[in-house]
Design a protein around this motif. Structure first.
Motif, short mmCIF file in Angstrom:
data_model
loop_
_atom_site.label_atom_id
_atom_site.label_comp_id
_atom_site.label_asym_id
_atom_site.label_seq_id
_atom_site.Cartn_x
_atom_site.Cartn_y
_atom_site.Cartn_z
N PHE A 26 0.83 -1.21 0.00
CA PHE A 26 0.00 0.00 0.00
C PHE A 26 0.86 1.25 0.00
O PHE A 26 0.56 2.24 -0.70
CB PHE A 26 -0.92 -0.02 1.23
N ILE A 27 1.97 1.23 0.76
CA ILE A 27 2.88 2.38 0.78
C ILE A 27 3.49 2.59 -0.59
O ILE A 27 3.59 3.72 -1.09
CB ILE A 27 3.98 2.16 1.84
N GLY A 28 3.93 1.51 -1.24
CA GLY A 28 4.48 1.63 -2.58
C GLY A 28 3.47 2.18 -3.57
O GLY A 28 3.81 2.99 -4.45
N TRP A 29 2.22 1.78 -3.44
CA TRP A 29 1.14 2.27 -4.31
C TRP A 29 0.95 3.78 -4.12
O TRP A 29 0.78 4.52 -5.08
CB TRP A 29 -0.12 1.51 -3.97
N ILE A 30 0.99 4.24 -2.85
CA ILE A 30 0.85 5.67 -2.57
C ILE A 30 2.03 6.45 -3.17
O ILE A 30 1.84 7.54 -3.74
CB ILE A 30 0.75 5.93 -1.06
#
Length: 382
Positions: free
Chosen positions: A42-46
């Motif tokens: 999720f952090i990478g997606w953000i």
């Protein structure tokens, strides 16, 4: 890294002095790593969607929360929350840093540039920090809860300073075009896995290569202290020695990796990191304990080289999500391994913790590495 290395020699000892057994120490590390692993995609997606700056700053805030929680902890169960905050903060700030690094450097210069960064962070500053920490521990009463606790306040205040610096100077870097920013998390993650060559295999290689973070590094200091009777000075010197290797050899080895390829360097540096555990287990005196720290520094060098290889497997616009997926598997595997390490320590013997990592590397990681393509001049699929 400087602030972390001030407390690094004493984190596990501090936790055990607050009442944790080796099994509970493994659980503390396991819970923190698992939490960081779950949120990593999720952090990478953000990062790919919104840019890197906000994620980086939130990570620094969580590191500050971690040091504060350590400082006020009255029992090992409170340390669990400190470790969760630490791994979440390290994951968020680390993914931001890694995305910038992965997308801002040419492949022909990547390993050298990354090694230059590690030479400063893990090398020069990494050597000074443990010596400062050891001097302060001696000043405040030795290797005990009371002697170690002030170090966390020092790291807390320093982390606030890094937040101010990053807020003032880091731009919000982006590499995804406005019209092509990812909008659907699961679909975009599957797209990333189809964008490079043998990415699933590389995830396994990276996860096995990350095991020392859950099984070797958290347990090396307690082993040296409890089994080999190392005092605060030797514990500090071991971490300083760990930083010496990337300081002296990081840039030359990085340059070699940029000339002859990543895989050839990994074939040489990974086995050298195994010798650190062997030296630790067999150490007859404090000099060999310090030598084990020097040899463990090859873990940093091989990690930098493997990191350069991982960056070159996917297109730039997928970098944040790719690093998030890779980190999720690294952290979850390391979390399980940390719990396993505590059980092995309590029920089989401390030395078997380190031998297990060598065995997994030898039987799984190295054979898979042979099957990967050399990435120095590899062009990822779009």
């Amino acid at each position: 890294m400087f602030l972390y290395n001030i407390v690094a020699p004493y984190l596990s000892i501090y936790t055990m002095d607050l009442g944790a057994s080796a099994t509970q120490l493994g659980i503390v590390n396991s819970v923190g790593m698992a939490a960081a692993g779950v949120i990593a995609p999720f952090i990478g997606w953000i990062i790919d969607r919104r840019g890197v700056r906000l994620v980086y700053l939130l990570g620094i805030v969580l590191l500050a929360v971690s040091y504060l929680t350590y400082a006020i902890a009255g029992s090992w169960s409170i340390v669990v929350w400190a470790m969760v905050a630490y791994w979440l903060g390290r994951g968020m700030s680390g993914q931001g840093c890694s995305t910038i690094c992965g997308n801002s450097i040419r492949s022909e210069d990547r390993a050298t540039a990354m090694s230059l960064c590690e030479t400063l962070a893990a090398g020069a500053l990494g050597m000074l920090a443990p010596l400062l920490g050891a001097a302060l521990v001696v000043r405040f009463g030795g290797v005990s809860v009371a002697g170690i606790r002030p170090l966390f306040y020092l790291s807390l205040f320093g982390t606030v300073g890094t937040f101010v610096m990053i807020y003032a100077f880091l731009p919000n870097c982006r590499w995804t075009q406005t019209t092509s920013r990812p909008r659907h998390l699961l679909r975009d993650l599957s797209t990333v896995l189809r964008s490079g060559e043998k990415l699933g295999r590389w995830i396994v290689i990276q996860a096995i290569g990350f095991l020392p973070m859950g099984m070797v590094i958290p347990f090396a200091q307690p082993f040296a202290h409890d089994v080999k009777s190392a005092d605060e000075l030797i514990l500090g010197m071991m971490v300083t020695a760990f930083a010496l290797t990337p300081l002296v050899l990081g840039i030359p080895v990085g340059r070699i990796a940029d000339r002859i390829g990543r895989k050839r360097v990994l074939y040489f540096t990974i086995p050298l990191s195994w010798t650190a555990s062997i030296a630790l287990i067999l150490a007859p005196n404090s000099g060999v304990l310090v030598l084990s720290g020097v040899l463990l520094g090859f873990f940093t060098i091989s990690s930098v080289t493997a990191g350069a290889m991982g960056y070159e497997l996917v297109p730039k616009e997928h970098m944040g999500r790719w690093l998030g997926i890779s980190r999720m598997f690294q952290m979850l595997v390391a979390a399980a391994a940390a719990s396993l390490a505590g059980l092995i320590w309590d029920h089989l013997g401390p030395a078997y913790v380190f031998l297990t990592v060598i065995g997994l590397d030898l039987c799984i990681r190295m054979p898979l590495l042979v099957t990967m393509p050399e990435t120095l001049h590899l062009k990822p699929r779009d």
